[in-house]
Scaffold this motif. Structure first.
Motif, PDB file in Angstrom:
ATOM      1  N   UNK A 108      10.522  81.263  75.839  1.00 59.37           N
ATOM      2  CA  UNK A 108      10.422  79.799  76.616  1.00 59.37           C
ATOM      3  C   UNK A 108       9.098  79.239  75.791  1.00 59.37           C
ATOM      4  N   UNK A 109       9.107  78.344  75.002  1.00 59.36           N
ATOM      5  CA  UNK A 109       7.854  78.043  74.289  1.00 59.36           C
ATOM      6  C   UNK A 109       6.705  77.463  75.201  1.00 59.36           C
ATOM      7  N   UNK A 110       7.355  76.531  75.971  1.00 60.04           N
ATOM      8  CA  UNK A 110       6.293  75.796  76.934  1.00 60.04           C
ATOM      9  C   UNK A 110       5.554  76.643  77.721  1.00 60.04           C
ATOM     10  N   UNK A 111       6.240  77.735  78.289  1.00 61.42           N
ATOM     11  CA  UNK A 111       5.810  78.659  79.280  1.00 61.42           C
ATOM     12  C   UNK A 111       4.689  79.619  78.730  1.00 61.42           C
ATOM     13  N   UNK A 112       5.174  80.000  77.230  1.00 59.08           N
ATOM     14  CA  UNK A 112       4.354  80.755  76.487  1.00 59.08           C
ATOM     15  C   UNK A 112       3.105  80.025  75.936  1.00 59.08           C
ATOM     16  N   UNK A 113       3.010  78.871  75.853  1.00 63.02           N
ATOM     17  CA  UNK A 113       2.071  78.063  75.185  1.00 63.02           C
ATOM     18  C   UNK A 113       1.072  77.938  76.548  1.00 63.02           C
ATOM     19  N   UNK A 114       1.334  77.595  77.530  1.00 64.20           N
ATOM     20  CA  UNK A 114       0.820  77.274  78.765  1.00 64.20           C
ATOM     21  C   UNK A 114       0.039  78.709  79.321  1.00 64.20           C
ATOM     22  N   UNK A 115       0.644  79.564  79.202  1.00 56.30           N
ATOM     23  CA  UNK A 115       0.113  81.210  79.458  1.00 56.30           C
ATOM     24  C   UNK A 115      -1.122  81.337  78.416  1.00 56.30           C
ATOM     25  N   UNK A 116      -0.675  81.330  77.189  1.00 54.61           N
ATOM     26  CA  UNK A 116      -1.539  81.533  75.962  1.00 54.61           C
ATOM     27  C   UNK A 116      -2.900  80.609  76.193  1.00 54.61           C
ATOM     28  N   UNK A 117      -2.617  79.201  76.485  1.00 52.48           N
ATOM     29  CA  UNK A 117      -3.721  78.291  76.644  1.00 52.48           C
ATOM     30  C   UNK A 117      -4.721  78.870  77.938  1.00 52.48           C
ATOM     31  N   UNK A 118      -4.284  79.324  78.952  1.00 53.69           N
ATOM     32  CA  UNK A 118      -5.070  79.939  79.986  1.00 53.69           C
ATOM     33  C   UNK A 118      -5.853  80.894  79.286  1.00 53.69           C
ATOM     34  N   UNK A 119      -5.494  81.636  78.447  1.00 50.15           N
ATOM     35  CA  UNK A 119      -6.280  82.776  77.733  1.00 50.15           C
ATOM     36  C   UNK A 119      -7.174  82.475  76.747  1.00 50.15           C
ATOM     37  N   UNK A 120      -7.093  80.979  76.199  1.00 49.58           N
ATOM     38  CA  UNK A 120      -8.164  80.489  75.399  1.00 49.58           C
ATOM     39  C   UNK A 120      -7.274  80.525  73.735  1.00 49.58           C
ATOM     40  N   UNK A 121      -5.986  80.599  73.789  1.00 49.06           N
ATOM     41  CA  UNK A 121      -5.410  80.598  72.586  1.00 49.06           C
ATOM     42  C   UNK A 121      -4.399  79.450  72.425  1.00 49.06           C
ATOM     43  N   UNK A 122      -4.189  79.075  71.105  1.00 46.06           N
ATOM     44  CA  UNK A 122      -3.237  77.861  70.898  1.00 46.06           C
ATOM     45  C   UNK A 122      -2.158  78.308  70.278  1.00 46.06           C
ATOM     46  N   UNK A 123      -0.877  77.953  70.820  1.00 42.13           N
ATOM     47  CA  UNK A 123       0.208  78.495  70.289  1.00 42.13           C
ATOM     48  C   UNK A 123       0.845  77.640  69.374  1.00 42.13           C
ATOM     49  N   UNK A 124       1.398  78.068  68.143  1.00 39.22           N
ATOM     50  CA  UNK A 124       2.104  77.263  67.151  1.00 39.22           C
ATOM     51  C   UNK A 124       3.266  78.107  67.047  1.00 39.22           C
ATOM     52  N   UNK A 125       4.380  77.501  67.749  1.00 38.66           N
ATOM     53  CA  UNK A 125       5.848  77.903  67.291  1.00 38.66           C
ATOM     54  C   UNK A 125       6.405  77.909  66.373  1.00 38.66           C
ATOM     55  N   UNK A 126       7.199  78.745  65.721  1.00 35.95           N
ATOM     56  CA  UNK A 126       7.879  78.751  64.605  1.00 35.95           C
ATOM     57  C   UNK A 126       8.826  77.688  64.434  1.00 35.95           C
ATOM     58  N   UNK A 127       8.971  76.907  63.288  1.00 38.30           N
ATOM     59  CA  UNK A 127      10.118  75.895  63.313  1.00 38.30           C
ATOM     60  C   UNK A 127      11.323  76.732  62.932  1.00 38.30           C
ATOM     61  N   UNK A 128      12.278  75.853  63.506  1.00 38.99           N
ATOM     62  CA  UNK A 128      13.915  76.403  63.547  1.00 38.99           C
ATOM     63  C   UNK A 128      14.399  75.957  61.952  1.00 38.99           C
ATOM     64  N   UNK A 129      13.783  74.948  61.551  1.00 37.36           N
ATOM     65  CA  UNK A 129      14.262  74.687  60.289  1.00 37.36           C
ATOM     66  C   UNK A 129      14.045  75.458  58.979  1.00 37.36           C
ATOM     67  N   UNK A 130      14.896  75.706  58.128  1.00 28.46           N
ATOM     68  CA  UNK A 130      14.543  76.417  56.916  1.00 28.46           C
ATOM     69  C   UNK A 130      14.194  75.419  55.916  1.00 28.46           C
ATOM     70  N   UNK A 131      13.161  75.808  55.084  1.00 21.58           N
ATOM     71  CA  UNK A 131      12.995  74.822  54.093  1.00 21.58           C
ATOM     72  C   UNK A 131      14.108  74.543  52.782  1.00 21.58           C
ATOM     73  N   UNK A 132      14.289  73.613  52.453  1.00 23.93           N
ATOM     74  CA  UNK A 132      15.127  73.036  51.693  1.00 23.93           C
ATOM     75  C   UNK A 132      15.184  73.974  50.416  1.00 23.93           C
ATOM     76  N   UNK A 133      16.393  74.378  50.200  1.00 26.01           N
ATOM     77  CA  UNK A 133      16.392  75.394  48.899  1.00 26.01           C
ATOM     78  C   UNK A 133      16.433  74.499  47.560  1.00 26.01           C
TER      79      UNK A 133
END
Length: 148
Positions: A108-133
């Motif tokens: 759950x990206x939103x909840x993970x980001x919120x919990x990490x923000x409370x600890x002082x971290x910023x969360x950068x989720x991995x993109x679901x898109x693959x780079x164009x081959x």
């Protein structure tokens, strides 16, 4: 009145003692797991419970690493610590994350980001898109049906 043989009486007592011993061992494991794996109100740790085959677990690992968040990972299929933590946190699926005092089920990206923000971290989720081959060397592309 019929009496039971001595061996039956001894077997019943042996089974009763074995069951009591097993109950004490399981109670000890439960208390240890609750102490070791349930996050406290002032916890600052990031602990994730994952499996090797789960794609969401891989995304979580990659996202935490890309965000520079230090974390501890327990595999719930390969380690006793992982199984005990997963059981203590009442996990039903992976990943389960203990981020500070919060427990988050799933990716759950939103909840993970919120919990990490409370600890002082910023969360950068991995993109679901693959780079164009890119086409392989020597390969050319042409429109179907000829060129204009």
């Amino acid at each position: 009145m019929r009496t039971e043989p001595a061996w039956a009486r001894k077997s019943r007592w042996a089974l009763l003692i074995l069951a009591a011993g097993l109950a004490i061992v399981l109670l000890g494991l439960d208390r240890y797991a609750a102490f070791a794996h349930r996050p406290g109100a002032d916890s600052k740790a990031v602990i994730i419970y994952t499996t090797a085959w789960c794609p969401y677990c891989a995304k979580l690992r990659t996202s935490l690493t890309a965000s520079g968040v230090p974390y501890v990972e327990h595999d719930v299929e390969k380690s006793l610590q992982g199984q005990l933590g997963f059981w203590t946190l009442r996990g039903r699926g992976v990943p389960v994350s203990a981020i500070g005092p919060k427990v988050i089920y799933g990716y759950d990206v939103a909840r993970i980001a919120f919990a990490l923000r409370d600890l002082g971290y910023s969360f950068i989720p991995v993109s679901d898109q693959k780079p164009a081959s890119k086409p392989e060397t020597g390969a050319t592309s042409s429109p179907v049906g000829g060129s204009k």
